[in-house]
Design an enzyme around this catalytic site. Sequence first.
Site, PDB file in Angstrom:
ATOM      1  N   LYS A   1       0.864  -1.182   0.000  1.00  0.00           N
ATOM      2  CA  LYS A   1       0.000   0.000   0.000  1.00  0.00           C
ATOM      3  C   LYS A   1       0.895   1.224   0.000  1.00  0.00           C
ATOM      4  O   LYS A   1       2.060   1.145   0.411  1.00  0.00           O
ATOM      5  CB  LYS A   1      -0.859   0.006   1.280  1.00  0.00           C
ATOM      6  CG  LYS A   1      -2.108   0.842   1.193  1.00  0.00           C
ATOM      7  CD  LYS A   1      -3.268   0.098   0.567  1.00  0.00           C
ATOM      8  CE  LYS A   1      -4.522   0.931   0.490  1.00  0.00           C
ATOM      9  NZ  LYS A   1      -5.659   0.183  -0.029  1.00  0.00           N
TER      10      LYS A   1
ATOM     11  N   VAL B   1     -19.576   2.438  -3.354  1.00  0.00           N
ATOM     12  CA  VAL B   1     -19.925   1.054  -3.034  1.00  0.00           C
ATOM     13  C   VAL B   1     -21.288   0.998  -2.331  1.00  0.00           C
ATOM     14  O   VAL B   1     -22.154   0.194  -2.693  1.00  0.00           O
ATOM     15  CB  VAL B   1     -18.849   0.402  -2.128  1.00  0.00           C
ATOM     16  CG1 VAL B   1     -19.246  -1.033  -1.784  1.00  0.00           C
ATOM     17  CG2 VAL B   1     -17.480   0.417  -2.808  1.00  0.00           C
TER      18      VAL B   1
ATOM     19  N   GLY C   1     -22.858   4.875   5.002  1.00  0.00           N
ATOM     20  CA  GLY C   1     -22.028   5.295   3.876  1.00  0.00           C
ATOM     21  C   GLY C   1     -22.644   4.920   2.551  1.00  0.00           C
ATOM     22  O   GLY C   1     -22.702   3.745   2.192  1.00  0.00           O
TER      23      GLY C   1
ATOM     24  N   GLY D   1     -21.658   5.855  -0.608  1.00  0.00           N
ATOM     25  CA  GLY D   1     -20.753   6.305  -1.658  1.00  0.00           C
ATOM     26  C   GLY D   1     -20.803   5.370  -2.843  1.00  0.00           C
ATOM     27  O   GLY D   1     -21.835   4.760  -3.142  1.00  0.00           O
TER      28      GLY D   1
HETATM   29  P1  NAD Z   1     -16.760   6.792  -1.181  1.00  0.00           P
HETATM   30  O1  NAD Z   1     -15.811   7.861  -0.768  1.00  0.00           O
HETATM   31  O2  NAD Z   1     -17.341   6.820  -2.557  1.00  0.00           O
HETATM   32  O3  NAD Z   1     -17.997   6.719  -0.159  1.00  0.00           O
HETATM   33  C1  NAD Z   1     -17.921   6.921   1.197  1.00  0.00           C
HETATM   34  C2  NAD Z   1     -19.245   7.477   1.653  1.00  0.00           C
HETATM   35  O4  NAD Z   1     -19.252   7.554   3.074  1.00  0.00           O
HETATM   36  C3  NAD Z   1     -19.510   8.906   1.127  1.00  0.00           C
HETATM   37  O5  NAD Z   1     -20.827   8.975   0.591  1.00  0.00           O
HETATM   38  C4  NAD Z   1     -19.359   9.770   2.381  1.00  0.00           C
HETATM   39  O6  NAD Z   1     -20.186  10.928   2.332  1.00  0.00           O
HETATM   40  C5  NAD Z   1     -19.799   8.796   3.464  1.00  0.00           C
HETATM   41  N1  NAD Z   1     -19.322   9.102   4.806  1.00  0.00           N
HETATM   42  C6  NAD Z   1     -18.145   9.639   5.197  1.00  0.00           C
HETATM   43  N2  NAD Z   1     -18.090   9.723   6.536  1.00  0.00           N
HETATM   44  C7  NAD Z   1     -19.241   9.194   7.008  1.00  0.00           C
HETATM   45  C8  NAD Z   1     -19.769   8.965   8.309  1.00  0.00           C
HETATM   46  N3  NAD Z   1     -19.099   9.320   9.408  1.00  0.00           N
HETATM   47  N4  NAD Z   1     -20.992   8.396   8.414  1.00  0.00           N
HETATM   48  C9  NAD Z   1     -21.696   8.027   7.315  1.00  0.00           C
HETATM   49  N5  NAD Z   1     -21.248   8.227   6.052  1.00  0.00           N
HETATM   50  C10 NAD Z   1     -20.037   8.799   5.908  1.00  0.00           C
HETATM   51  O7  NAD Z   1     -15.991   5.412  -0.906  1.00  0.00           O
HETATM   52  P2  NAD Z   1     -16.311   3.989  -1.531  1.00  0.00           P
HETATM   53  O8  NAD Z   1     -15.469   3.779  -2.744  1.00  0.00           O
HETATM   54  O9  NAD Z   1     -17.793   3.791  -1.594  1.00  0.00           O
HETATM   55  O10 NAD Z   1     -15.685   3.043  -0.410  1.00  0.00           O
HETATM   56  C11 NAD Z   1     -16.341   2.896   0.847  1.00  0.00           C
HETATM   57  C12 NAD Z   1     -15.421   2.138   1.798  1.00  0.00           C
HETATM   58  O11 NAD Z   1     -15.081   0.875   1.244  1.00  0.00           O
HETATM   59  C13 NAD Z   1     -14.079   2.847   2.049  1.00  0.00           C
HETATM   60  O12 NAD Z   1     -13.693   2.586   3.377  1.00  0.00           O
HETATM   61  C14 NAD Z   1     -13.124   2.153   1.082  1.00  0.00           C
HETATM   62  O13 NAD Z   1     -11.790   2.190   1.544  1.00  0.00           O
HETATM   63  C15 NAD Z   1     -13.669   0.733   1.120  1.00  0.00           C
HETATM   64  N6  NAD Z   1     -13.390  -0.037  -0.095  1.00  0.00           N
HETATM   65  C16 NAD Z   1     -13.793   0.432  -1.306  1.00  0.00           C
HETATM   66  C17 NAD Z   1     -13.535  -0.309  -2.456  1.00  0.00           C
HETATM   67  C18 NAD Z   1     -13.985   0.158  -3.814  1.00  0.00           C
HETATM   68  O14 NAD Z   1     -13.940  -0.626  -4.768  1.00  0.00           O
HETATM   69  N7  NAD Z   1     -14.428   1.406  -3.956  1.00  0.00           N
HETATM   70  C19 NAD Z   1     -12.853  -1.550  -2.358  1.00  0.00           C
HETATM   71  C20 NAD Z   1     -12.483  -2.025  -1.086  1.00  0.00           C
HETATM   72  C21 NAD Z   1     -12.754  -1.250   0.034  1.00  0.00           C
END
Ligand code: NAD
Length: 348
Positions: free
Chosen positions: A80, A180, A176, A178
């Site tokens: 990482k 995902v 969350g 976002g």
């Molecule tokens: P993203 O940034 O698109 O979404 C995160 C969401 O969480 C946003 O909508 C944000 O407004 C919200 N958020 C932030 N703080 C918050 C809180 N305190 N309470 C509630 N909501 C809150 O990220 P993502 O790509 O959807 O990924 C989500 C998680 O999954 C992250 O931790 C990321 O590391 C992990 N992850 C993502 C992937 C991927 O393919 N995108 C793969 C493995 C792990």
Amino acid sequence: MAVLDHIEFDTHETVAFCRDAASGLRAIIAVHDTRLGPALGGCRMLPYASEAEALTDVLRLSRGMSYKNALAGLPLGGGKSVIIGDPLRDKTPALMRAFGDFVERLGGAYITAEDSNTAPQDMAEIASRTRHVRNMGFGPEDNPSPVTALGVFYGIQVGLQVLGLPLSGIVVALEGLGKVGMDLAERLHQAGAKLIVSDTSASRVAEAVARFGAEAVAVGTAHRVPATVFAPCALGAGLNADTIPELGARMIAGAANNQLATPEDGARLHARGVLYCPDYVVNAGGVLGIPLPGETLTMPQRMERAAVILRTTREVLDHAHQAQIPTNVAADALAERILQQGCRRVAA
Ligand code: NAD
């Protein structure tokens, strides 16, 4: 700052501190394990409060990548990288190119990819200096999030099977919405689950309420609401000594990395009888969908690969049940065994 004696150092092979005065780059690249192959793991950019905080983050995340890649059956090790800085203020093409030079110097031991606050255009800048970059395309098939969401959905399905519960009609508290979380919400809604959601973005919450009939709760409270499943899809370290006694769900499965604040929190969940589907087991879809060198994969082919998670989640939960150990301990033990024995291909 002690590095070799750092509590998260584990068995890291290389930790490189990178500084480029011209572009202002300050970064750390951690290569945890390359026994199965080159260490693949994303590059995130965050305004860490200190170098020590950045080091802790990168060490934890790179070990997690070793375990994630091993259990997913990939011929890849774990690594990482973190760039210390404010992505809105400090990110420049020159800074990303300088980062690419440091990746190149590692000679292929580390392969970088997109992560929090890095985007395809950043990967393109890095790729102008090194070929050790993955998932740098701009097409819709290069977005890992739908594959991650499908994998988490599979993890939830397997966890519910273990509990002997159907998906239809159950309540899922989702934190969350976002890239995902929103996709997962759609899948759960289509499968007949009722959704309780929270997000710091009011517009995302409004979208989930309108599209899926979700009930909205305040930020920081989704883990408390009575539900069958709690799906953390926002931030890591949300499961800790303060939140675990407050949990309203019987099972946890979500996308967020490093959900347990400490490994002991896995034991706390076990003692409370909460079934925890380990984060790196169920959120491996993104990495499973990345083409291996020489491969080209369509989106349906990437989605197909997420089916491996049905099997790995079951394997981890069964092992934990048989050995009467916390599920995070079971997952780590299986991953360690694969690291020692060599890569296995997991048939979906
Ligand atoms: P993203 O940034 O698109 O979404 C995160 C969401 O969480 C946003 O909508 C944000 O407004 C919200 N958020 C932030 N703080 C918050 C809180 N305190 N309470 C509630 N909501 C809150 O990220 P993502 O790509 O959807 O990924 C989500 C998680 O999954 C992250 O931790 C990321 O590391 C992990 N992850 C993502 C992937 C991927 O393919 N995108 C793969 C493995 C792990």
